[in-house]
Write an enzyme that holds these catalytic residues in place. Structure first.
Site, PDB file in Angstrom:
ATOM      1  N   ASP A  10      72.758 -36.883  37.660  1.00  0.00           N
ATOM      2  CA  ASP A  10      71.512 -37.207  36.995  1.00  0.00           C
ATOM      3  C   ASP A  10      70.576 -36.935  38.002  1.00  0.00           C
ATOM      4  OD1 ASP A  10      69.137 -37.771  35.660  1.00  0.00           O
ATOM      5  OD2 ASP A  10      70.144 -39.550  34.859  1.00  0.00           O
ATOM      6  N   ASN A  65      67.254 -24.973  38.817  1.00  0.00           N
ATOM      7  CA  ASN A  65      66.961 -24.676  37.317  1.00  0.00           C
ATOM      8  C   ASN A  65      66.596 -25.636  36.474  1.00  0.00           C
ATOM      9  OD1 ASN A  65      67.231 -22.776  34.848  1.00  0.00           O
ATOM     10  ND2 ASN A  65      68.782 -24.263  34.643  1.00  0.00           N
ATOM     11  N   TYR A  67      53.933 -30.161  31.760  1.00  0.00           N
ATOM     12  CA  TYR A  67      55.180 -29.235  32.115  1.00  0.00           C
ATOM     13  C   TYR A  67      54.441 -28.410  33.349  1.00  0.00           C
ATOM     14  CZ  TYR A  67      58.366 -25.619  31.535  1.00  0.00           C
ATOM     15  OH  TYR A  67      59.493 -24.786  31.593  1.00  0.00           O
ATOM     16  N   LYS A  75      55.659 -26.803  36.939  1.00  0.00           N
ATOM     17  CA  LYS A  75      56.207 -25.567  37.083  1.00  0.00           C
ATOM     18  C   LYS A  75      55.140 -24.886  38.466  1.00  0.00           C
ATOM     19  CE  LYS A  75      59.664 -25.713  34.906  1.00  0.00           C
ATOM     20  NZ  LYS A  75      61.110 -25.401  35.656  1.00  0.00           N
ATOM     21  N   THR A  92      67.759 -19.286  23.976  1.00  0.00           N
ATOM     22  CA  THR A  92      68.927 -19.543  24.488  1.00  0.00           C
ATOM     23  C   THR A  92      69.918 -20.308  23.403  1.00  0.00           C
ATOM     24  OG1 THR A  92      68.463 -21.981  25.308  1.00  0.00           O
ATOM     25  CG2 THR A  92      68.107 -20.036  26.820  1.00  0.00           C
TER      26      THR A  92
HETATM   27  N1  NAP Z   1      63.526 -21.561  27.623  1.00  0.00           N
HETATM   28  C1  NAP Z   1      62.361 -21.126  27.894  1.00  0.00           C
HETATM   29  O1  NAP Z   1      61.817 -20.827  27.189  1.00  0.00           O
HETATM   30  C2  NAP Z   1      61.980 -21.277  29.356  1.00  0.00           C
HETATM   31  C3  NAP Z   1      60.810 -20.756  29.590  1.00  0.00           C
HETATM   32  C4  NAP Z   1      60.565 -20.710  31.201  1.00  0.00           C
HETATM   33  C5  NAP Z   1      60.949 -21.694  31.962  1.00  0.00           C
HETATM   34  N2  NAP Z   1      62.008 -22.232  31.384  1.00  0.00           N
HETATM   35  C6  NAP Z   1      62.564 -22.973  32.448  1.00  0.00           C
HETATM   36  O2  NAP Z   1      64.120 -22.625  32.511  1.00  0.00           O
HETATM   37  C7  NAP Z   1      64.981 -23.788  33.058  1.00  0.00           C
HETATM   38  C8  NAP Z   1      66.067 -24.103  32.098  1.00  0.00           C
HETATM   39  O3  NAP Z   1      65.485 -24.126  30.807  1.00  0.00           O
HETATM   40  P1  NAP Z   1      66.335 -24.286  29.505  1.00  0.00           P
HETATM   41  O4  NAP Z   1      65.454 -23.422  28.192  1.00  0.00           O
HETATM   42  O5  NAP Z   1      67.773 -23.487  29.722  1.00  0.00           O
HETATM   43  O6  NAP Z   1      66.464 -25.602  29.139  1.00  0.00           O
HETATM   44  P2  NAP Z   1      67.950 -26.445  28.539  1.00  0.00           P
HETATM   45  O7  NAP Z   1      68.745 -25.517  27.881  1.00  0.00           O
HETATM   46  O8  NAP Z   1      67.144 -27.654  27.937  1.00  0.00           O
HETATM   47  O9  NAP Z   1      68.469 -26.750  29.844  1.00  0.00           O
HETATM   48  C9  NAP Z   1      67.915 -27.620  30.946  1.00  0.00           C
HETATM   49  C10 NAP Z   1      69.122 -28.182  31.690  1.00  0.00           C
HETATM   50  O10 NAP Z   1      68.501 -28.936  32.874  1.00  0.00           O
HETATM   51  C11 NAP Z   1      69.652 -29.964  32.889  1.00  0.00           C
HETATM   52  N3  NAP Z   1      68.850 -31.352  33.016  1.00  0.00           N
HETATM   53  C12 NAP Z   1      67.981 -31.777  32.461  1.00  0.00           C
HETATM   54  N4  NAP Z   1      67.495 -33.166  32.933  1.00  0.00           N
HETATM   55  C13 NAP Z   1      68.143 -33.313  33.811  1.00  0.00           C
HETATM   56  C14 NAP Z   1      68.718 -34.481  34.598  1.00  0.00           C
HETATM   57  N5  NAP Z   1      67.919 -35.481  34.597  1.00  0.00           N
HETATM   58  N6  NAP Z   1      69.636 -34.408  35.693  1.00  0.00           N
HETATM   59  C15 NAP Z   1      70.362 -33.244  35.751  1.00  0.00           C
HETATM   60  N7  NAP Z   1      70.076 -32.129  34.972  1.00  0.00           N
HETATM   61  C16 NAP Z   1      69.368 -32.285  34.076  1.00  0.00           C
HETATM   62  C17 NAP Z   1      70.262 -30.046  31.358  1.00  0.00           C
HETATM   63  O11 NAP Z   1      71.537 -30.598  31.679  1.00  0.00           O
HETATM   64  P3  NAP Z   1      72.024 -31.961  30.842  1.00  0.00           P
HETATM   65  O12 NAP Z   1      71.568 -32.257  29.677  1.00  0.00           O
HETATM   66  O13 NAP Z   1      73.708 -31.827  30.955  1.00  0.00           O
HETATM   67  O14 NAP Z   1      72.037 -33.018  31.973  1.00  0.00           O
HETATM   68  C18 NAP Z   1      70.513 -28.669  31.036  1.00  0.00           C
HETATM   69  O15 NAP Z   1      71.368 -27.935  31.566  1.00  0.00           O
HETATM   70  C19 NAP Z   1      64.019 -24.800  33.149  1.00  0.00           C
HETATM   71  O16 NAP Z   1      63.722 -24.879  34.543  1.00  0.00           O
HETATM   72  C20 NAP Z   1      62.889 -24.603  32.350  1.00  0.00           C
HETATM   73  O17 NAP Z   1      61.444 -25.182  32.809  1.00  0.00           O
HETATM   74  C21 NAP Z   1      62.561 -21.886  30.350  1.00  0.00           C
END
Ligand code: NAP
Length: 257
Positions: free
Chosen positions: A70, A99, A164, A168, A199
């Site tokens: 965590d 990430n 947010y 970033k 995703t």
């Molecule tokens: N999807 C988009 O549209 C988008 C756009 C721009 C940037 N991003 C960036 O891309 C990255 C991934 O985003 P995503 O869309 O794939 O989000 P996601 O599916 O919600 O994944 C987030 C990941 O972070 C982990 N996480 C969250 N809080 C945590 C904590 N306290 N400790 C350890 N792990 C933690 C979660 O794992 P657990 O739940 O297992 O802890 C999960 O694997 C992020 O940095 C996000 O800001 C996403």
């Protein structure tokens, strides 16, 4: 007789740690790095999802391990993750993908309270800073690459995403400064700035993401695999002379603003 050449694996022999790889973009990144030959340490809080990612990578012929962590828990938890990852990968991590992030629902600045502010800063800024600090000493001997996950929100103001976006923007700034500090030490630091990305983890929001992106040049959201392909490139020797870039993977959104 002609033989088909075996595809070259761009990351063979590398040891990667991908935070937040139990789902979404991080999972796609972990799978892509493993496909390119890296031994991948998958991390997050959800052990069942972590195990599923490891199983998928292993079934596809790759090498992966899961370490639960965590990232909101601060220095001890982050240092423990760095240590356990090197142990699982049987050597120092030479590819770190920061990430994981605390995603924050759209909200006015008037609704940001101190608890949310502290949590977003802890997971999105403090944890990658502490983890990078913990991993870099092992990289100094062997060289390596760090890829941070930024966002278009780090570069563009958005009325409902001030907190947010600020986290970033901090990631983009850390990327530039770390690149300047580490380039002479054989460690490359770069970032990806995804636009809205579909995703499996955000399947319920895919229609909204499609609507959001109709006005951008390519008119559609990205995929985790498209972001992962950019991470593989920045991590690989093909990017040997690339330091400190914030690479948009956004369908042309930033270019057309
Ligand atoms: N999807 C988009 O549209 C988008 C756009 C721009 C940037 N991003 C960036 O891309 C990255 C991934 O985003 P995503 O869309 O794939 O989000 P996601 O599916 O919600 O994944 C987030 C990941 O972070 C982990 N996480 C969250 N809080 C945590 C904590 N306290 N400790 C350890 N792990 C933690 C979660 O794992 P657990 O739940 O297992 O802890 C999960 O694997 C992020 O940095 C996000 O800001 C996403």
């Amino acid at each position: 007789m002609t033989t088909t050449p075996t595809p070259r694996q761009r990351l063979a022999g590398r040891r990667a740690l991908v935070t937040g790889s139990t789902s979404g973009i991080g999972r796609a990144v972990a799978e892509a790095l493993a496909h390119e030959g890296a031994t991948v340490v998958v991390s997050g809080r959800n052990e069942a999802e972590g195990a599923a990612v490891v199983d998928a990578i292993t079934a596809a012929g790759g090498a992966a391990h899961f370490i639960a962590a965590d990232l909101a828990e601060g220095t001890a938890a982050v240092e423990q993750l760095a240590q356990a990852a090197a142990q699982a990968a049987q050597g120092p991590i030479d590819l770190l993908v920061n990430n994981a992030a605390q995603l924050i629902p759209a909200q006015s600045l008037l609704d940001v309270d101190e608890t949310l502010l502290d949590r977003a800063l802890a997971v999105n800024v403090k944890a990658p800073a502490l983890l990078t600090k913990a991993v870099v000493p092992g990289m100094l001997e062997i060289g390596g690459a760090i890829v941070n996950m930024g966002s278009i929100n780090g570069s563009v103001g958005m009325a409902v995403a001030s907190l947010y976006g600020a986290t970033k923007a901090a990631i983009h700034s850390l990327t530039a400064s770390w690149a300047a500090e580490l380039a002479g030490k054989n460690i490359r630091v770069n970032a990806i700035a995804p636009g809205p990305t579909m995703t499996p983890a955000n399947a319920a929001a895919h229609d909204m993401l499609r609507q959001l992106t109709t006005g951008q040049p390519d008119g559609r959201p990205g995929t985790g695999e498209e972001v992962a392909a950019a991470v593989v490139f920045l991590a690989s020797d093909e990017a040997a002379h690339i330091h400190g870039v914030i690479l948009p993977v956004d369908g042309g959104y930033l270019a057309a603003r």
